[in-house]
Design a protein around this motif. Structure first.
Motif, PDB file in Angstrom:
ATOM      1  N   THR A   1       0.918  -1.249   0.015  1.00 41.09           N
ATOM      2  CA  THR A   1       0.216   0.102   0.042  1.00 41.09           C
ATOM      3  C   THR A   1       1.003   1.310  -0.014  1.00 41.09           C
ATOM      4  O   THR A   1       0.268   2.544  -0.171  1.00 41.09           O
ATOM      5  N   LEU A   2       2.256   1.167   0.407  1.00 43.57           N
ATOM      6  CA  LEU A   2       2.978   2.296   0.269  1.00 43.57           C
ATOM      7  C   LEU A   2       3.976   2.275  -0.895  1.00 43.57           C
ATOM      8  O   LEU A   2       4.620   1.200  -1.176  1.00 43.57           O
ATOM      9  N   PRO A   3       4.139   3.428  -1.543  1.00 42.91           N
ATOM     10  CA  PRO A   3       3.671   4.757  -1.212  1.00 42.91           C
ATOM     11  C   PRO A   3       2.353   4.813  -1.738  1.00 42.91           C
ATOM     12  O   PRO A   3       1.596   5.865  -1.253  1.00 42.91           O
TER      13      PRO A   3
ATOM     14  N   LEU B   1       8.108  18.621   6.265  1.00 43.28           N
ATOM     15  CA  LEU B   1       6.764  18.768   6.155  1.00 43.28           C
ATOM     16  C   LEU B   1       6.364  18.916   4.653  1.00 43.28           C
ATOM     17  O   LEU B   1       5.224  18.237   4.236  1.00 43.28           O
ATOM     18  N   ARG B   2       7.321  19.204   3.708  1.00 45.83           N
ATOM     19  CA  ARG B   2       6.734  19.200   2.285  1.00 45.83           C
ATOM     20  C   ARG B   2       6.930  17.637   1.939  1.00 45.83           C
ATOM     21  O   ARG B   2       5.878  17.532   0.635  1.00 45.83           O
TER      22      ARG B   2
ATOM     23  N   VAL C   1       6.154   9.523   4.911  1.00 44.22           N
ATOM     24  CA  VAL C   1       7.205  10.683   4.191  1.00 44.22           C
ATOM     25  C   VAL C   1       8.143   9.800   3.460  1.00 44.22           C
ATOM     26  O   VAL C   1       8.590   8.878   3.977  1.00 44.22           O
ATOM     27  N   ALA C   2       8.690  10.374   2.302  1.00 46.43           N
ATOM     28  CA  ALA C   2       9.566   9.528   1.747  1.00 46.43           C
ATOM     29  C   ALA C   2      10.921   9.799   2.086  1.00 46.43           C
ATOM     30  O   ALA C   2      11.951  10.061   1.175  1.00 46.43           O
ATOM     31  N   ILE C   3      11.280   9.792   3.187  1.00 43.59           N
ATOM     32  CA  ILE C   3      12.501   9.830   3.844  1.00 43.59           C
ATOM     33  C   ILE C   3      12.813   8.763   4.956  1.00 43.59           C
ATOM     34  O   ILE C   3      12.099   8.496   5.702  1.00 43.59           O
ATOM     35  N   PRO C   4      13.975   8.126   4.920  1.00 47.60           N
ATOM     36  CA  PRO C   4      14.072   6.889   5.705  1.00 47.60           C
ATOM     37  C   PRO C   4      14.291   7.610   7.254  1.00 47.60           C
ATOM     38  O   PRO C   4      14.568   8.768   7.230  1.00 47.60           O
TER      39      PRO C   4
ATOM     40  N   GLY D   1      10.585   4.915   2.533  1.00 51.78           N
ATOM     41  CA  GLY D   1      10.331   5.990   3.590  1.00 51.78           C
ATOM     42  C   GLY D   1       9.902   5.627   4.928  1.00 51.78           C
ATOM     43  O   GLY D   1      10.279   4.334   5.331  1.00 51.78           O
ATOM     44  N   SER D   2       9.552   6.432   5.660  1.00 51.90           N
ATOM     45  CA  SER D   2       8.837   6.242   7.135  1.00 51.90           C
ATOM     46  C   SER D   2       7.651   6.787   7.447  1.00 51.90           C
ATOM     47  O   SER D   2       7.011   7.546   6.561  1.00 51.90           O
ATOM     48  N   ILE D   3       7.187   6.382   8.639  1.00 50.04           N
ATOM     49  CA  ILE D   3       5.850   7.127   9.128  1.00 50.04           C
ATOM     50  C   ILE D   3       6.121   8.130  10.453  1.00 50.04           C
ATOM     51  O   ILE D   3       6.772   7.453  11.224  1.00 50.04           O
ATOM     52  N   LEU D   4       5.517   9.412  10.326  1.00 51.70           N
ATOM     53  CA  LEU D   4       5.320  10.299  11.410  1.00 51.70           C
ATOM     54  C   LEU D   4       3.915   9.745  12.217  1.00 51.70           C
ATOM     55  O   LEU D   4       2.841   9.728  11.213  1.00 51.70           O
ATOM     56  N   THR D   5       3.984  10.137  13.309  1.00 50.11           N
ATOM     57  CA  THR D   5       2.822  10.086  14.111  1.00 50.11           C
ATOM     58  C   THR D   5       2.571  11.301  14.972  1.00 50.11           C
ATOM     59  O   THR D   5       3.786  11.909  15.267  1.00 50.11           O
TER      60      THR D   5
END
Length: 338
Positions: A119-121, A274-275, A292-295, A320-324
């Motif tokens: 499901t990602l991205p 943020l972008r 976010v598409a950043i490790p 990428g990784s996930i922010l919460t």
């Protein structure tokens, strides 16, 4: 890195680097504990049929569907009933491989050997050729950690997948949909007549493993007896009745609090991070997962942000990784103090 390993890693990192911005809390029940309604004190009996009709009314679904609305103890319990049935009919099961590791645990416990799709991205449906074998696709709408509803084009792709074979069915996990009625995409998939919908009070009312409904399709009537033979306890039924009748506004307030936390998180993120948050994730009601598409390692070392690695949610080739937005740093007290 699996969930338990990451929790220990997170604890150590925050202890060693207090200046890190903690965007890696995943426990919504702990974060929003003051908002959870108290259970009722009474002992009056509550009937499952009445709860099924109340649930249907809340989500603006036809009350004549009450015979297909199976009261259960939540999505986990519902899958714990549905998966063994899939095993008996020798169905092929497709799971999202990067959403919720418990899907795989429950499938294996039922004797299934599922296949996976990412499901990602963005969600990518399986492309295997249809045959005579029953086939079932589990999807979440909205999906975490994608953090958004399926788009119109993605729902159209699911409908096309169904049309390729009369033996194909859907399981829709709608636990993260905090609105009423359900999202338009979910209703569109229900209208195919080939979907089983799973929902619970876990996220909207912050009561996990307590009460839920599995809305069966016309072809799954044989599952009804399995659910009727394994009901929630009388105390759980009383709690569910109170949540639906006396605390109907809690999901709306949860959505408001989560939106405020997400805004506070975004205010504290570096601009280049943020972008990278997709607009659909920022605007999805009740969302607290932001891909976010950043490790995660890059975010921690170069940006001072602690994020959740995708591996916590399952297998993924995405880097990428996930922010919460659930950490105390984004709570109302912290927000007022800044």
């Amino acid at each position: 890195m699996r969930f338990g390993e990451f929790q220990e890693f997170r604890r150590r990192r925050l202890s060693a680097q207090p200046a890190l911005l903690d965007a890696a809390e995943t426990n919504v029940y702990r974060a929003l504990a003051p908002m959870r309604p108290e259970p009722p004190a009474g002992t009056s009996p509550v009937h499952r049929c009445d709860l099924a009709r109340a649930w249907l009314r809340r989500f603006e679904l036809p009350e004549e569907w009450s015979g297909h609305a199976m009261v259960c103890r939540g999505v986990r319990h519902g899958l714990g009933v549905v998966f063994p049935w899939l095993r008996t009919v020798q169905a092929r099961l497709w799971l999202p491989g990067d959403v919720y590791p418990v899907y795989l645990e429950l499938a294996r416990a039922a004797g299934l050997a599922p296949a996976f799709y990412p499901t990602l991205p963005t969600p990518t449906l399986p492309r295997s050729a249809a045959d005579h074998r029953p086939e079932c696709l589990l999807l979440a709408n909205p999906s975490k950690p994608l953090g958004r509803y399926l788009s119109d084009a993605e729902c159209a792709a699911v409908v096309s997948w169904l049309r390729e074979s009369p033996h194909r069915r859907l399981l829709i996990d709608s636990v993260y949909d905090l609105g009423a009625p359900f999202a338009a995409g979910t209703r569109r998939l229900l209208d195919t007549g080939r979907a089983i919908l799973l929902h619970s009070v876990a996220k909207g009312w912050l009561w996990p493993r307590t009460f839920g409904v599995v809305l069966l399709g016309p072809a799954q009537a044989g599952l009804a007896e399995a659910f009727r033979g394994d009901p929630p306890t009388p105390a759980q039924l009383r709690l569910a009745d109170r949540l639906l009748t006396e605390h109907g506004d809690v999901p709306r307030r949860v959505v408001g609090e989560l939106a405020a936390r997400a805004e506070r998180m975004c205010e504290r993120l570096p601009d280049d991070v943020l972008r990278e948050i997709p607009a659909a994730s920022r605007t999805c009601p009740g969302n607290y997962f932001f891909p976010v598409a950043i490790p995660a390692e890059t975010l921690r070392r170069e940006c001072g942000v602690l994020a959740v690695p995708v591996s916590v949610f399952g297998e993924s080739n995405w880097s990428g990784s996930i922010l919460t937005s659930l950490a105390d740093a984004f709570g109302p007290t912290s927000g007022a103090a800044r």
